[in-house]
Design a protein around this motif. Structure first.
Motif, short mmCIF file in Angstrom:
data_model
loop_
_atom_site.label_atom_id
_atom_site.label_comp_id
_atom_site.label_asym_id
_atom_site.label_seq_id
_atom_site.Cartn_x
_atom_site.Cartn_y
_atom_site.Cartn_z
N LYS A 30 0.84 -1.18 0.00
CA LYS A 30 0.00 0.00 0.00
C LYS A 30 0.88 1.24 0.00
CE LYS A 30 -4.06 1.78 2.30
NZ LYS A 30 -5.00 1.59 3.39
N LEU A 31 0.61 2.14 -0.91
CA LEU A 31 1.37 3.37 -1.02
C LEU A 31 0.94 4.35 0.06
CD1 LEU A 31 3.32 5.20 -2.64
CD2 LEU A 31 1.35 5.88 -4.01
N GLN A 32 1.91 4.86 0.81
CA GLN A 32 1.64 5.88 1.82
C GLN A 32 1.84 7.24 1.17
OE1 GLN A 32 0.55 5.39 5.01
NE2 GLN A 32 0.41 3.23 4.49
N LEU A 33 0.77 7.96 0.96
CA LEU A 33 0.85 9.26 0.30
C LEU A 33 1.39 10.32 1.26
CD1 LEU A 33 -2.61 9.26 -1.51
CD2 LEU A 33 -0.37 8.68 -2.46
N PRO A 34 2.33 11.12 0.79
CA PRO A 34 2.78 12.22 1.64
C PRO A 34 1.72 13.31 1.66
CG PRO A 34 3.87 12.30 -0.49
CD PRO A 34 3.03 11.06 -0.48
N VAL A 35 1.53 13.91 2.80
CA VAL A 35 0.59 15.01 2.95
C VAL A 35 1.38 16.21 3.44
CG1 VAL A 35 -1.45 15.84 4.17
CG2 VAL A 35 -1.32 13.45 3.45
N TYR A 36 1.24 17.32 2.75
CA TYR A 36 1.98 18.52 3.11
C TYR A 36 1.04 19.53 3.74
CZ TYR A 36 5.34 16.23 0.14
OH TYR A 36 6.20 15.31 -0.39
N LEU A 37 1.39 19.98 4.93
CA LEU A 37 0.58 20.95 5.66
C LEU A 37 1.14 22.35 5.43
CD1 LEU A 37 0.37 19.01 9.04
CD2 LEU A 37 -1.32 19.03 7.20
N ASP A 38 0.27 23.34 5.44
CA ASP A 38 0.72 24.73 5.40
C ASP A 38 1.55 24.97 6.66
OD1 ASP A 38 -0.69 25.19 3.07
OD2 ASP A 38 -2.43 26.04 4.09
N ASP A 39 2.54 25.83 6.55
CA ASP A 39 3.44 26.09 7.69
C ASP A 39 2.71 26.48 8.98
OD1 ASP A 39 5.76 25.37 6.39
OD2 ASP A 39 6.21 27.42 5.74
N PRO A 40 1.76 27.43 8.94
CA PRO A 40 1.09 27.78 10.20
C PRO A 40 0.29 26.62 10.79
CG PRO A 40 0.52 29.36 8.45
CD PRO A 40 1.33 28.28 7.82
N VAL A 41 -0.30 25.80 9.92
CA VAL A 41 -1.07 24.65 10.39
C VAL A 41 -0.14 23.63 11.03
CG1 VAL A 41 -2.53 22.71 9.66
CG2 VAL A 41 -2.90 24.98 8.69
N GLN A 42 0.98 23.35 10.37
CA GLN A 42 1.92 22.39 10.92
C GLN A 42 2.50 22.87 12.24
OE1 GLN A 42 4.78 20.75 8.19
NE2 GLN A 42 6.12 20.08 9.84
N THR A 43 2.82 24.15 12.31
CA THR A 43 3.38 24.71 13.55
C THR A 43 2.39 24.56 14.69
OG1 THR A 43 4.72 26.28 12.30
CG2 THR A 43 4.28 26.82 14.61
N ARG A 44 1.14 24.89 14.44
CA ARG A 44 0.11 24.80 15.49
C ARG A 44 -0.15 23.36 15.89
NH1 ARG A 44 -1.69 25.94 19.90
NH2 ARG A 44 -3.92 26.19 20.22
N LEU A 45 -0.27 22.48 14.91
CA LEU A 45 -0.53 21.07 15.23
C LEU A 45 0.66 20.43 15.95
CD1 LEU A 45 -2.39 19.82 12.03
CD2 LEU A 45 -3.37 20.31 14.28
N THR A 46 1.86 20.81 15.57
CA THR A 46 3.04 20.29 16.25
C THR A 46 3.05 20.73 17.71
OG1 THR A 46 4.33 20.27 14.20
CG2 THR A 46 5.58 20.26 16.26
N ALA A 47 2.70 21.98 17.95
CA ALA A 47 2.63 22.48 19.33
C ALA A 47 1.56 21.72 20.12
CB ALA A 47 2.35 23.98 19.33
N LEU A 48 0.40 21.49 19.50
CA LEU A 48 -0.67 20.74 20.18
C LEU A 48 -0.25 19.30 20.47
CD1 LEU A 48 -3.76 21.98 18.12
CD2 LEU A 48 -3.30 22.45 20.54
N ALA A 49 0.40 18.67 19.49
CA ALA A 49 0.86 17.29 19.68
C ALA A 49 1.89 17.22 20.82
CB ALA A 49 1.46 16.74 18.39
N ASN A 50 2.81 18.18 20.83
CA ASN A 50 3.81 18.20 21.91
C ASN A 50 3.16 18.40 23.26
OD1 ASN A 50 5.93 17.78 20.13
ND2 ASN A 50 6.36 19.96 19.89
N ALA A 51 2.18 19.30 23.32
CA ALA A 51 1.49 19.57 24.59
C ALA A 51 0.73 18.34 25.08
CB ALA A 51 0.53 20.74 24.41
#
Length: 77
Positions: A30-51
């Protein structure tokens, strides 16, 4: 530009006489498709995941599952 001009380094002909058909084919892979997030979205989600102490992929998958459920509920499925 000349339509017959090639700007790559590929030869005109390639000899496939000794090639192996399907050498890298893996049934059921099964091919795992890469998904690219907009920078502000990735920054916010990364902060939420870390928290929350979870991996970014786990957080994004959880959010998407919830969104899919809401969409299906509103669509009457």
């Amino acid at each position: 530009m000349n339509p017959t001009h090639r700007d790559d380094d590929m030869p005109e002909e390639i000899d496939f006489a000794k090639a192996t058909r399907g050498k890298f084919y893996r049934p059921g892979t099964k091919l795992q498709l890469p998904v690219y997030l907009d920078d502000p979205v990735q920054t916010r989600l990364t902060a939420l995941a870390n928290a929350k102490g979870v991996d970014l992929s786990a957080l994004v998958n959880d959010l998407l599952r919830k969104d899919i459920e809401l969409i299906e509920i509103s669509a009457g499925r």
